[in-house]
Motif scaffolding. Structure first.
Motif, PDB file in Angstrom:
ATOM      1  N   SER A  94      43.125 -78.586   3.481  1.00  0.00           N
ATOM      2  CA  SER A  94      44.162 -78.023   2.717  1.00  0.00           C
ATOM      3  C   SER A  94      45.417 -78.820   2.943  1.00  0.00           C
ATOM      4  O   SER A  94      45.702 -80.147   3.523  1.00  0.00           O
ATOM      5  N   ASP A  95      46.588 -78.631   2.113  1.00  0.00           N
ATOM      6  CA  ASP A  95      47.580 -79.210   1.926  1.00  0.00           C
ATOM      7  C   ASP A  95      48.243 -79.143   3.363  1.00  0.00           C
ATOM      8  O   ASP A  95      49.008 -80.118   3.751  1.00  0.00           O
ATOM      9  N   TYR A  96      48.233 -77.920   3.892  1.00  0.00           N
ATOM     10  CA  TYR A  96      48.894 -77.557   5.360  1.00  0.00           C
ATOM     11  C   TYR A  96      48.278 -78.527   6.359  1.00  0.00           C
ATOM     12  O   TYR A  96      49.122 -79.155   7.198  1.00  0.00           O
ATOM     13  N   ASP A  97      46.868 -78.575   6.133  1.00  0.00           N
ATOM     14  CA  ASP A  97      46.137 -79.390   7.036  1.00  0.00           C
ATOM     15  C   ASP A  97      46.448 -80.840   6.908  1.00  0.00           C
ATOM     16  O   ASP A  97      46.757 -81.867   7.820  1.00  0.00           O
ATOM     17  N   ALA A  98      46.901 -81.522   5.609  1.00  0.00           N
ATOM     18  CA  ALA A  98      47.182 -82.882   5.950  1.00  0.00           C
ATOM     19  C   ALA A  98      48.468 -83.033   6.411  1.00  0.00           C
ATOM     20  O   ALA A  98      48.833 -84.071   6.816  1.00  0.00           O
ATOM     21  N   VAL A  99      49.418 -82.147   6.453  1.00  0.00           N
ATOM     22  CA  VAL A  99      50.820 -82.130   6.996  1.00  0.00           C
ATOM     23  C   VAL A  99      50.454 -82.091   8.395  1.00  0.00           C
ATOM     24  O   VAL A  99      51.158 -83.016   9.270  1.00  0.00           O
ATOM     25  N   ARG A 100      49.739 -81.294   9.014  1.00  0.00           N
ATOM     26  CA  ARG A 100      49.375 -81.272  10.353  1.00  0.00           C
ATOM     27  C   ARG A 100      48.768 -82.413  10.698  1.00  0.00           C
ATOM     28  O   ARG A 100      49.123 -83.032  11.840  1.00  0.00           O
ATOM     29  N   LEU A 101      47.610 -83.195  10.125  1.00  0.00           N
ATOM     30  CA  LEU A 101      46.843 -84.247  10.467  1.00  0.00           C
ATOM     31  C   LEU A 101      48.147 -85.564  10.495  1.00  0.00           C
ATOM     32  O   LEU A 101      47.957 -86.430  11.457  1.00  0.00           O
ATOM     33  N   LEU A 102      48.794 -85.526   9.669  1.00  0.00           N
ATOM     34  CA  LEU A 102      49.805 -86.742   9.610  1.00  0.00           C
ATOM     35  C   LEU A 102      50.874 -86.368  10.620  1.00  0.00           C
ATOM     36  O   LEU A 102      51.264 -87.743  11.385  1.00  0.00           O
ATOM     37  N   ARG A 103      51.315 -85.057  10.933  1.00  0.00           N
ATOM     38  CA  ARG A 103      52.211 -85.349  11.920  1.00  0.00           C
ATOM     39  C   ARG A 103      51.644 -85.445  13.248  1.00  0.00           C
ATOM     40  O   ARG A 103      52.271 -85.849  14.235  1.00  0.00           O
TER      41      ARG A 103
END
Length: 558
Positions: A94-103
């Motif tokens: 998901s979009d939130y998962d994309a933020v988590r993976l990038l961080r």
């Protein structure tokens, strides 16, 4: 279209390239503003941007999805995080998962790689570099190692007081309101631009059209000297001619004097007429008076060409070929002077009309006199020839002599026949009288001899070069020649008399139909008409120049 808003002045601070190359040491950008805000909301000051980045810094390291959701990220930020994750080869759920993976990898999904990161407000740059000014002094003022252990090129978000929150604005505008605001701004800019163009147009019109028109109107109403016009009309008539010819058909029309009228008009508008008017009436001195305005006044040392230009400007002469009338209008600063000039020019025209046919009439008299002399000489020669022919022969009248011989021969023949008949009657008697017979024979013999003599004379008179018949023919020809010369002499005498009568009379007459009368009110200048005409002329010139300039500008730009 959307107009770009004006931003404040910024100075560029060049970061350390080594620190910028390490993504783990790069500062994390503040989350973008909500999508609902207008586009010009991005023009926030550098201080607000720094505060926003500082608020978002503690949340940049969070890896829990619930914690990420509680950050209040916008849809635009989430879409940006998904695109960054796909760019780095990640497969987020998901979009939130994309933020988590990038961080988790140490990548800030909301960081923008633009030159705005190198821009700081001018006030901040000035405060950092007091005394030195510019980006170099600011870099020199930064210590080699920051208190938090980072190198000076990282540009970490600034801290803000704890009691002040600097969260993204929750006041969003609807798309209709943003569109209305942008349309209103565009309309205001268009109106401002239109007002500016209209002001420039009015300025150009005032400078190139109104100002020259005002100057011309001031001259016509205030400065120009009043001019008085005198009008007159005259026509040229041809003298009546009793001769019946094709030319007499047009003797009573304007076609008979068309050339004369055109010649008179050309003469009155010539330099010769101007010089004659100057000698007789003082044309130049009148227009050289000091109280005449400078534009209409003739200079004291003006040349003949300048005087002739003034003459052409103040004297108008026209010819109407349909009516055969010559119309003349003369302008002068004094009404009496204008009337005097008009009467003088009419007199010059009448003299010119008389002189137009004077040479023709003089030549006609001369030709008639020469023809008369030739006719007289030829008649004299013919008469002398006839007298010489009559003197060459013994007989003045050869024809009468021949006729007399013919009459005598006829009478002798008749008598001879009678004598022969008488002789025959005597011989028919049985015993004729010899004396009477001899007398009759003698009469016959004498008549025959006389008849032979007369026949001989007749033959001599009718044959040969010196015969009476040849002389009679020559005398007849000489008499005919003499009669012809008499007729020619008579014709020459009549022609001479007619030419002398024509020379004494006038062939053309100038009749003044409208006499020149001095006017009481000035006719020129026509202030209102001339001012309007000046306005139209200046407007036309400006319009042509503007159209030419616009066409050339369009051609060059295309």
């Amino acid at each position: 279209m959307t107009m770009k808003s004006k931003a404040k002045k910024f100075r560029i601070r060049r970061p350390d390239t080594a620190a910028a190359a390490r993504p783990e040491e790069m500062p994390e950008a503040a989350p973008a503003k909500p999508e609902g805000l207008p586009r010009f909301a991005n023009t926030a000051s550098g201080e607000d941007k720094a505060q926003t980045q500082a608020d978002a810094t503690p949340k940049s390291g969070t890896t829990d999805i619930e914690a990420i959701r509680s950050e209040g990220l916008t849809g635009r930020q989430l879409r940006l995080a998904r695109r960054v994750a796909q760019k780095h080869g990640l497969e987020p759920a998901s979009d939130y998962d994309a933020v988590r993976l990038l961080r988790a990898r140490g990548i800030d999904p909301f960081r923008r790689s633009t030159m705005l990161e190198l821009v700081v407000p001018e006030a901040a740059a000035g405060g950092a570099g007091q005394g030195g000014g510019g980006g170099t002094a600011a870099q020199a003022a930064v210590p080699a190692v920051q208190p938090d252990g980072r190198k000076p090129g990282t540009q970490l978000p600034q801290t803000v007081p704890a009691g002040k929150t600097n969260l993204p604005s929750t006041q969003t505008a609807s798309p209709a309101e943003r569109r209305a605001a942008e349309i209103m701004k565009i309309q205001q800019e268009l109106a401002k631009r239109r007002r500016k163009k209209m002001a420039l147009l009015l300025t150009r019109l005032a400078f190139f059209v109104l100002l020259p028109t005002l100057i011309a109107g001031y001259y016509f109403y205030v400065v120009a000297t009043p001019m008085y016009a005198t009008k007159s009309e005259f026509l040229i008539l041809k003298a009546e001619n009793s001769a019946s010819s094709m030319g007499s058909l047009f003797s009573g029309t304007q076609f008979a004097t068309n050339q004369d009228a055109i010649a008179v008009q050309s003469y009155l508008m010539s330099k010769d007429a101007m010089l004659r008017l100057d000698r007789d009436e003082g044309f130049r001195s009148h227009y050289q008076q000091e109280w005449i305005d400078p534009i209409q006044r003739l200079d004291e040392d003006a040349s003949t060409e300048d005087a002739f230009a003034v003459y052409e400007r103040n004297i108008d002469i026209g010819y109407d070929p349909t009516e055969g009338v010559v119309k003349m209008e003369i302008q002068a600063a004094d009404p009496e002077t204008a009337a005097r000039f008009s009467r003088a020019l009419i007199g010059y025209a009448e003299d010119r009309v008389d002189n137009l046919s004077l040479r023709k009439r003089s030549n006609a008299v001369t030709d008639a006199e020469v023809g008369l002399e030739e006719a007289q000489a030829e008649r004299q020669d013919a008469q002398e020839k006839l007298v010489r022919l009559q003197q060459q022969g013994s007989v003045i009248d050869p024809e009468g002599r021949i006729a007399a011989l013919r009459t005598q021969i006829s009478n002798i023949e008749v008598q001879l026949q009678e004598k022969r008949l008488t002789l025959q009657a005597l011989l028919d008697n049985a015993r004729p009288n010899s004396s009477r017979v001899e007398g009759a024979r003698g009469d016959v013999r004498r008549l025959e001899a006389l008849l032979e003599d007369l026949n001989a004379q007749m033959n001599t008179a009718t044959t040969g070069e010196d015969s009476l018949a040849e002389k009679a023919v020559q005398i007849q020809l000489a008499q005919a020649d003499l009669a012809t010369r008499d007729l020619m002499l008579q014709t020459a005498l009549e022609r001479l008399e007619q030419a002398r009568r024509d020379a004494d009379s006038q062939a053309r007459y100038l009749t003044t139909s409208v006499e020149p009368v001095a006017s009481e009110d000035p006719s020129y200048p026509r202030s209102f008409e001339n001012t309007i005409l000046a306005f139209l002329i200046f407007s036309g010139i400006y319009l042509m120049i503007s159209l030419t300039a616009s066409i050339l500008r369009e051609q060059v730009s295309s």
